[in-house]
Design a protein around this motif. Sequence first.
Motif: not given
Length: 324
Positions: A149-168
């Motif tokens: 509904a509001k693109p780019g407003t819901i934050s989601m963190g991850h463990a670092g650029n390039g990590t599986p968390n990021h690519t997921d």
Amino acid sequence: MAHRRKFLLGGLAATTALATGFGARAQSFPTKPLRFIVPFAAGGNADVTARLAGEGMSRKLGQPVMIDNRPGAGGVVGQDLVLQAPADGYTMVIAAFGTLYVSPLMAGKPSMVPSFAPVTSLSTVVMIIVVPANSRFKDWQSLLAAAKAKPGTISMGHAGNGTPNHTDILRIQENEKVSFAIVPYRGSGVGLNDALAGQIDSYCDQLSSSLPHIKSGKLHALVVVGEKRAPELPDVPTLAETGCTPFDGGTTLGLFVRHDTPNALIATLNAAAVSALDDATIKQKFAELGATVRPSTPEAFAAFLKTEDAGIGELAKKGLLKPE
């Protein structure tokens, strides 16, 4: 003519001797301690996995398996050391598709996948999306709807650029046509602290590090980024069960050697690793870490890596993963 026949027979005898000699070496392998390189610091998921697998392999092979931690560049430093060692089966490395493909990519280097031969997958730690316990999002569908509904407003963190968390997160965005405010951290610990404090809306994390906070009631798991529910969280649905495109987003670690290592040696290492992972005590230790043992043939592991290449490689082609 007799001279030529003598030469041919001599050549055949030499070839036979070489083959017989190699066969004898393969059958007696290993005759000395093996080196298991962990391209990360001690204490992390890869380190613990290597030590558990190495312990079981040592008993099967009759030789010590020495753990050698060589962190740096997202796994690239340790992986390079294996490529500098002889292709004799004595030097192994624990790695994931991300450390072989994504880490070099982020450093502006070519993929290291072709440089290694897969021996077996070892374990998978499930990936999940968590939110603070007091979050307004009680399920995955509501968070996804808000992000759409509001693109780019819901934050989601991850463990670092390039990590599986990021690519997921990137794969979810592509599959579901949604856009999050993605927040990179330097490791899970810092990111989880912000999630616990309510500083971010959500966090993509390995089950192993989030599970204690879920059990204590401080975090709430919304969805499993995988194709099966996690035994530790039987009530948390998978992507497919929430109407999303499924993919295996867990962190799968495997055992690798140099690509030109003889198949006979790879088969010996595979048998030892598979036997180790079949040990009930070792299985239980993995379960306590939030991981599931995942023994395989070299061929099955290679097929898994090919699937990962198709999914994550697409992100690179679209410019969503690029050198920092």
